[in-house]
Design an enzyme around this catalytic site. Structure first.
Site, PDB file in Angstrom:
ATOM      1  N   SER A 123     -27.226  18.601 -27.134  1.00 58.12           N
ATOM      2  CA  SER A 123     -28.174  19.482 -26.452  1.00 58.12           C
ATOM      3  C   SER A 123     -29.607  19.222 -26.899  1.00 58.12           C
ATOM      4  CB  SER A 123     -27.829  20.946 -26.742  1.00 58.12           C
ATOM      5  OG  SER A 123     -27.916  21.204 -28.136  1.00 58.12           O
ATOM      6  N   HIS A 144     -24.210  17.308 -20.855  1.00 57.71           N
ATOM      7  CA  HIS A 144     -24.482  18.521 -21.623  1.00 57.71           C
ATOM      8  C   HIS A 144     -23.842  19.717 -20.924  1.00 57.71           C
ATOM      9  CE1 HIS A 144     -27.487  21.747 -23.131  1.00 57.71           C
ATOM     10  NE2 HIS A 144     -26.424  21.685 -23.902  1.00 57.71           N
ATOM     11  N   GLU A 156     -25.662  19.227 -17.378  1.00 57.22           N
ATOM     12  CA  GLU A 156     -26.805  18.333 -17.256  1.00 57.22           C
ATOM     13  C   GLU A 156     -26.318  16.894 -17.464  1.00 57.22           C
ATOM     14  OE1 GLU A 156     -30.611  20.927 -18.764  1.00 57.22           O
ATOM     15  OE2 GLU A 156     -29.263  20.167 -20.315  1.00 57.22           O
ATOM     16  N   ASN A 194     -33.255  23.560 -21.938  1.00 54.01           N
ATOM     17  CA  ASN A 194     -33.849  23.866 -23.234  1.00 54.01           C
ATOM     18  C   ASN A 194     -35.334  23.547 -23.296  1.00 54.01           C
ATOM     19  OD1 ASN A 194     -31.713  25.062 -24.617  1.00 54.01           O
ATOM     20  ND2 ASN A 194     -30.844  23.092 -25.197  1.00 54.01           N
TER      21      ASN A 194
END
Length: 507
Positions: A123, A144, A156, A194
């Site tokens: 991540s 991810h 992802e 993120n």
């Protein structure tokens, strides 16, 4: 590009919570699954845990016993990496350390066939760096998953610098065949979610650090006015303050200490004190048995004004407020002024009630007293509105503003004299970072919005939200915030400035 055949084996390396979840997803898609862990006995224990997960699904009626038994027959713990040789896809979910991941894939590459896809569930680490030492880095991708992997739909799919397009497309097709929603993104710090989620936490923490409002009130305003499922204080308590802070610091360092990603001093103090949230029993809020959660600051009942004025026009979602005021039985008098971007409602004492424009209410009140109200996702549906009076605003008009929004069916939180308030500054930065990511080719606009809706449960994607706002207002808001807080944190990105210039040229 077609997905990997369900008859082909999928291997999962690393058997913690995420590894078990990914294994369950692959089993549900019909694949034989190999579980491997470097710690002796961990793969067997993980297989038992997956069996227990499937058993709970049977108990809840979400899976029949025959389906469970068939899945468990395809699940096999592996004692050695050599047992993964027949895999068509290997997904790594081990510790977040670059050296450990690189070493694993260097050992794994000679074991599997050259057409086997290799994937990392990282991540935070660069996919390019993990693949850097491989003989065939073109078959390496990031996949991810979000925790819990069997429940959350988003994955992802990250293209490293050397990733072949065919490998990325095959990974994306496979994820889609597993019933997940893949979004494609470049190998950039934080990927999509993120990277772009940082302002949701950071702006709330800054409001708290500036004593604009307490955590319970900030959370309530973002939930009940902004439409977010959880506030940032309660959410980071759930995630873990140490985990959230570490991600923020990682993104901050990866972007060479860009001020847009500056970590929170207040959150850092919580981590230093060991107040990590739910898992430690206390974070921003207490979680011990019998502990009472603080209530948000909510104004008491105030009399609604009989009449208000309306000067120029309100922008974006706020444009509906004059109609709502009239529907509530309050007379509204329009002054017939020019169509500008500084619309306001005029209270009985002459104070202007304005949608926040990024200036502090007191700093912006040089023409007279002023009360700012915060941005809402939908003023008809929201249940709370925040107000920020300037220091010169008469108490009678503050009460009139409270009574006005109460007449519209809203709870009211009066916060400090704060530039940009709460929802508006959060949304403006979310939109700005999303525009920047799209402009730099990190991901398509559609994938960005999909990722933020599914990955962090935002009520609407940031680019979609940005399109509902007046672009001139948004650019001016960030310009004002940049003036209030010099240093670049609130400077509008080039993509947003260009879009605003194009839209203004068409007016």
């Amino acid at each position: 590009m077609t997905a990997i055949d369900p008859a082909r084996a999928v291997a999962v390396v690393g058997t913690g919570t995420m590894g078990q979840g990914i294994a369950q997803v692959a089993l549900a898609a019909g694949h034989p699954v190999r579980l491997y862990d470097a710690v002796p006995g961990q793969a067997e224990e993980a297989a038992r845990a997956v069996a227990a997960r499937l058993g709970r699904l049977v108990d809840k009626g979400r899976l029949d016993a025959a389906g469970r038994d068939a899945a468990l027959a395809r699940l096999r713990p592996a004692a050695r990496l050599a047992e993964l040789a027949d895999s068509a896809l290997v997904i790594e979910a081990i510790v977040e350390r670059l050296d450990a991941k690189r070493k694993l894939f260097q050992e794994l590459e000679p074991v599997v066939a050259d057409d086997c896809l290799l994937a990392t569930n990282t991540s935070s680490l660069p996919v390019t760096a993990v693949a850097g030492a491989l003989r065939l880095p073109g078959r390496f991708v990031g996949l991810h998953f979000f925790n819990p992997a069997p429940v959350l739909p988003l994955v992802e799919v990250v293209r490293g610098h050397a990733t072949d397009e065919t490998a990325a497309e095959r990974a994306r097709a496979t994820v889609a065949a597993w019933g997940k929603t893949p979004v494609a993104c470049a190998d950039t710090p934080g990927f999509i979610v993120n990277r772009l989620a940082r302002p949701f936490y950071a702006e709330a923490f800054r409001v708290y650090e500036e004593r604009g409002a307490d955590p319970a009130t900030i959370d309530a305003v973002l939930r009940e006015s902004g439409g977010f499922a959880m506030g940032p204080f309660e959410l980071t308590d759930l995630i873990g303050q140490d985990v959230n802070d570490a991600v923020t610091r990682s993104v901050y360092e990866a972007f060479f200490q860009d001020p847009k990603f500056t970590p929170s001093l207040a959150q850092g103090r919580l981590v230093q004190a060991g107040l990590l949230g739910r898992k430690s029993g206390e974070g921003w809020f207490p979680y011990a048995d019998g502990a009472e959660r603080p209530e948000p600051s909510t104004a008491g009942p105030c009399e609604q004004p009989a009449e208000v004025g309306y000067r120029h026009r309100l922008t974006g979602p706020a444009a509906v407020l004059p109609q709502m005021i009239e529907e509530a039985g309050i007379k509204i008098t329009r002054d017939g002024g020019q169509d500008t971007y500084d619309g306001s409602i005029v209270l009985p004492g002459g104070t202007e009630l304005c949608l926040t424009d990024g200036n502090g209410p007191t700093n912006a009140a040089y023409l007279g007293p002023r009360i700012d109200f915060d941005l809402a996702l939908d003023y008809r549906r929201c249940t709370r509105v925040a107000l920020a009076p300037s220091r010169t605003a008469p108490e009678a008009d503050v009460r009139a503003a409270i009574g006005l929004f109460q007449a519209l069916g809203k709870k009211v939180s009066v916060i400090g004299d704060l530039p940009g308030m709460i929802v508006a500054r959060t949304v403006a930065l979310l939109v700005d970072l999303a525009e920047d990511a799209a402009g730099r080719g990190v991901a398509t606009s559609e994938d960005i919005d999909t990722a933020m809706r599914l990955g962090v449960n935002y009520p609407v994607g940031p680019l979609g939200w940005g399109r509902s706002l007046d672009t001139t207002w948004l650019r001016q808001f960030l310009l004002s915030m940049d003036h209030e807080y010099p240093g670049g944190r609130y400077a509008a990105c080039q993509s947003l400035r260009r879009r605003a210039a194009v839209e203004e040229s068409l007016l």
